[in-house]
Write a protein that holds these residues in place. Sequence first.
Motif, PDB file in Angstrom:
ATOM      1  N   UNK A   1       0.828  -1.208   0.000  1.00 63.23           N
ATOM      2  CA  UNK A   1       0.000   0.000   0.000  1.00 63.23           C
ATOM      3  C   UNK A   1       0.855   1.248   0.000  1.00 63.23           C
ATOM      4  N   UNK A   2       0.403   2.234   0.758  1.00 62.25           N
ATOM      5  CA  UNK A   2       1.112   3.515   0.832  1.00 62.25           C
ATOM      6  C   UNK A   2       2.547   3.325   1.333  1.00 62.25           C
ATOM      7  N   UNK A   3       2.686   2.604   2.447  1.00 63.93           N
ATOM      8  CA  UNK A   3       4.020   2.361   2.988  1.00 63.93           C
ATOM      9  C   UNK A   3       4.854   1.557   2.008  1.00 63.93           C
ATOM     10  N   UNK A   4       4.217   0.545   1.396  1.00 65.62           N
ATOM     11  CA  UNK A   4       4.943  -0.285   0.438  1.00 65.62           C
ATOM     12  C   UNK A   4       5.508   0.553  -0.693  1.00 65.62           C
TER      13      UNK A   4
ATOM     14  N   UNK B   1       9.433   0.924  -1.541  1.00 64.16           N
ATOM     15  CA  UNK B   1       9.957   0.675  -2.887  1.00 64.16           C
ATOM     16  C   UNK B   1      10.726   1.886  -3.403  1.00 64.16           C
ATOM     17  N   UNK B   2      10.132   3.063  -3.192  1.00 69.67           N
ATOM     18  CA  UNK B   2      10.767   4.296  -3.687  1.00 69.67           C
ATOM     19  C   UNK B   2      12.108   4.521  -2.990  1.00 69.67           C
ATOM     20  N   UNK B   3      12.168   4.199  -1.704  1.00 72.13           N
ATOM     21  CA  UNK B   3      13.409   4.336  -0.936  1.00 72.13           C
ATOM     22  C   UNK B   3      14.500   3.460  -1.546  1.00 72.13           C
ATOM     23  N   UNK B   4      14.117   2.248  -1.910  1.00 71.92           N
ATOM     24  CA  UNK B   4      15.090   1.311  -2.483  1.00 71.92           C
ATOM     25  C   UNK B   4      15.499   1.746  -3.888  1.00 71.92           C
ATOM     26  N   UNK B   5      14.471   1.974  -4.735  1.00 70.08           N
ATOM     27  CA  UNK B   5      14.747   2.161  -6.168  1.00 70.08           C
ATOM     28  C   UNK B   5      15.258   3.563  -6.503  1.00 70.08           C
ATOM     29  N   UNK B   6      14.742   4.577  -5.812  1.00 70.53           N
ATOM     30  CA  UNK B   6      15.088   5.952  -6.204  1.00 70.53           C
ATOM     31  C   UNK B   6      16.149   6.597  -5.333  1.00 70.53           C
TER      32      UNK B   6
ATOM     33  N   UNK C   1      -1.093  -1.490   9.881  1.00 70.22           N
ATOM     34  CA  UNK C   1      -2.108  -1.999   8.960  1.00 70.22           C
ATOM     35  C   UNK C   1      -1.815  -1.480   7.568  1.00 70.22           C
ATOM     36  N   UNK C   2      -1.582  -2.390   6.664  1.00 74.73           N
ATOM     37  CA  UNK C   2      -1.152  -2.020   5.322  1.00 74.73           C
ATOM     38  C   UNK C   2      -1.367  -3.244   4.435  1.00 74.73           C
ATOM     39  N   UNK C   3      -1.800  -3.017   3.209  1.00 81.01           N
ATOM     40  CA  UNK C   3      -1.955  -4.136   2.288  1.00 81.01           C
ATOM     41  C   UNK C   3      -0.622  -4.848   2.098  1.00 81.01           C
ATOM     42  N   UNK C   4      -0.671  -6.172   1.954  1.00 78.78           N
ATOM     43  CA  UNK C   4       0.570  -6.904   1.731  1.00 78.78           C
ATOM     44  C   UNK C   4       0.490  -8.322   2.266  1.00 78.78           C
ATOM     45  N   UNK C   5       1.631  -8.983   2.223  1.00 88.11           N
ATOM     46  CA  UNK C   5       1.697 -10.377   2.655  1.00 88.11           C
ATOM     47  C   UNK C   5       2.870 -10.562   3.606  1.00 88.11           C
TER      48      UNK C   5
ATOM     49  N   UNK D   1      17.182   4.732   6.452  1.00 88.35           N
ATOM     50  CA  UNK D   1      17.256   3.657   7.462  1.00 88.35           C
ATOM     51  C   UNK D   1      15.889   3.471   8.114  1.00 88.35           C
ATOM     52  N   UNK D   2      15.226   4.591   8.406  1.00 88.22           N
ATOM     53  CA  UNK D   2      13.910   4.502   9.041  1.00 88.22           C
ATOM     54  C   UNK D   2      12.913   3.779   8.156  1.00 88.22           C
ATOM     55  N   UNK D   3      12.881   4.140   6.868  1.00 83.90           N
ATOM     56  CA  UNK D   3      11.925   3.501   5.955  1.00 83.90           C
ATOM     57  C   UNK D   3      12.258   2.021   5.787  1.00 83.90           C
ATOM     58  N   UNK D   4      13.556   1.703   5.696  1.00 86.59           N
ATOM     59  CA  UNK D   4      13.954   0.301   5.484  1.00 86.59           C
ATOM     60  C   UNK D   4      13.634  -0.570   6.698  1.00 86.59           C
ATOM     61  N   UNK D   5      13.461   0.043   7.869  1.00 88.70           N
ATOM     62  CA  UNK D   5      13.155  -0.732   9.081  1.00 88.70           C
ATOM     63  C   UNK D   5      11.675  -1.101   9.194  1.00 88.70           C
TER      64      UNK D   5
END
Length: 803
Positions: free
Chosen positions: A59-62, A66-71, A425-429, A403-407
């Motif tokens: 979801x939003x966090x996801x 992703x943006x933290x990793x890729x960008x 609470x966030x969509x995902x698995x 670091x915060x986002x990756x945690x």
Amino acid sequence: MNDFIKGLQPLKCLVALAAASLIPSTLPAAEIVPLPERIAPVVPDRQDFQVPDRVQLTGWLGQRIQANEANRLVKLDAARLLEGYRKRPGRQSWDGEHVGKWLHAATLAWANTGDPALREKLDYIAAELVKCQMPDGYLGTYTEDNRWRSWDVWAHKYNLLGLITYVRYTGNPAPLAACRRMADLLGTTFGDEPGKRDIIKSGPQVGMAPTSVLEPMVLLYRLTGEPRYLAFCKYILRAWEQPHGPKIISTLLTTKRVDKIGNGKAYEMISCFNGILEYYRTTGDPDALQACLYAWQDIVKYRLYLTGTASYWEHFHDDYDLPNNNIMGETCVTVTWLQFNAQLLRLTGEARFADQLENVVLNQLLGAQQCDGAAWGYYVQLEGRKPYTSNLDGQCCLSSGPRGVALIPTFALTTDAEGVVVNLYEAGTAHLNLRDHTPITITTDTQYPRQEQICLAVGLAEPKPFAIKLRVPTWCPNATVKVNGQKLETQRNGDGYVVIQRQWEKGDRLVLGLKLEPRLIAGDHSNLGKVAVMYGPLVLAADEALLGKTSPAKKQGPADPEHAIPLNGIAVASPELAKLKVTPEPAPKEFKTWPGAQVFRIRAVTRRSLPNRPVGSALDIRLVPFADAGSTGARYKVWLPLPRELYSGNLLLDGQASHSRQNTLEDSMTDEDFETFVTTSDGKLAAEDWFAVELNQPVTVKRVLFAHGKTLPDGGWFDATAGKPRVQVKRTKDGDWETVGEITDYPATTTKNSGEMEGGEHLVCKLPSPVQAWAVRVIGKPASGNNPLQAFSSCAELQAFSE
Ligand SMILES: [Zn+2]
């Protein structure tokens, strides 16, 4: 290579996973198994740290993860990160911290995404960093003659943290030898034995910067089992308590206040707290946990901003001293506060720490990250503009934010002795392993925080009794829980969670409903007369990009300058929530930062006369989540004033503010906010400085209020030696300035002495008789403070009243 490394087993191994997942296509091929530690913690975790590959958020966090990793993390220039090590000294005194912080964030991010490009970069940067280690173990960015004087142990701390994380999760043990050599060099250099250096004196912030190396030293002790690393940790705790030390633990145990520790510097102090908790996990020292719990309580009660950050000017201050700007909210503080709560959550299993995690993640952390992940803000204030940049130079926060986002995946969903714990609470698995190694899949379907309903589907091979613990946020009085369509009566347990203990079967569905409603937070202390609006977990803000185009019929697009309303021109319509009619609606294009993005319509009034809108005109405005506020570059603010008639009669509110040696366009002199200020600082001397407000129509003035801006080391006040500042007016529109009074209240300042003023002091001039004025100004001689080569003054607010 030492024996320990030789004995390592391959780390990435196939683990048999249950065939019962609801979406088998998302099952990972392999699980990362972290390199085991040789020393077991004395205090077992109540909630388990999750390797980030277990929890995939979509979801939003996801999207932000992703943006933290890729960008950000993949794109960062390796040569820039390694530059200060390859050619010493580094371009800046703490430049060495970036590579270790990157290794920590990028390892966690790679574990989550499995991106081969990031793994390749990780392997390269870890290997290249190790190549820069000196024969004696030194791995900093200083030249030999300048070692151990400033941010040198600090850089070793981050290199240890980064490389230990890399070694544990990638399975490449090679850099562990470099970690041992670093730790051994620290151990032979610093200590309280004769001939060794004092670590407190080796770096800034009363030694809190260098001694925050405690955290990786504890980790290295557990990983290697070397008693000398634990001995070094104990030395750090002794060093703190020296007469010139920061006395972290003893101060907390006696005063229970963080602002009394050392010099109060927040980032380095919380970094030490995180080390203390790792030390507690390892040794069970009860004082260590108690001290940190006192620190947590003190911060939450007295020193935490609504959005989940702390500190201004990078320090903790007195109780409730929380200005909305004044360089508040350093992102390094935000991230270490997040880590502190994540540590306390693991150790205690109490939902109150997860509540703080939700608040800091959804508000301040996402608010500090540019929506596309490519840039970060250093000071992310409750009002102002977001200072996004992607340039590392001198910007500690640029490496802390990622670091915060990756945690986030490490604590979003986790396990404990009874079963599964859902913290965010966030969509995902989530592919979790219970403590008896039973694999459980939790698939979450929701658009929270846009959507009230959160559906959790359980996947497992055989029916099994265990608990699913749900965090019901403290802001939510009405939560509903249904299992397979049947409503359950629930209440929070002692640890704060709602526990559903039953025999779970494949395909069981659990639906949590969290009522999302607006809440009005009444301002107190310096926010008296203002309110903040929250909606569910989100702190909302007014954003200038959305003011002035409030008609729903109007097409989306940039704000129409003809009808734009300045941020300071609006107030909420009422102090009563019901009258504000807060209503969510889909975000317009420029704020559509994720599919569920919303803005929030609210009743407002104008608090100054605007083209076609007299003072007090009713209008609807739209607030945005703090995370998205300022994302277009416009100004925003969280604390919104109440209607003007409720608290003011300031005649200058509609005027045009200006000052001598104008160096900013912000109209903070007429925003009725006594924290925002302007200065005349331009590095030069001046005989006089003035602060003025000009009006479009005359007013009758009986009293003038000048609020001092800010006392800074090199000036900011008026030098009253040759006379107090004067009040001048223009009696006609194009007339000359005429002195009508003097601020007799003004303290007896000199050019070096600010007369104990700090900032925001109200100084009043009562005029002998009422004066008709088209313009009002205060003029006086600027002060130099500790730098006689220049002088300046400052003003927070200029107001005039008819009585
Ligand atoms: Zn920082």
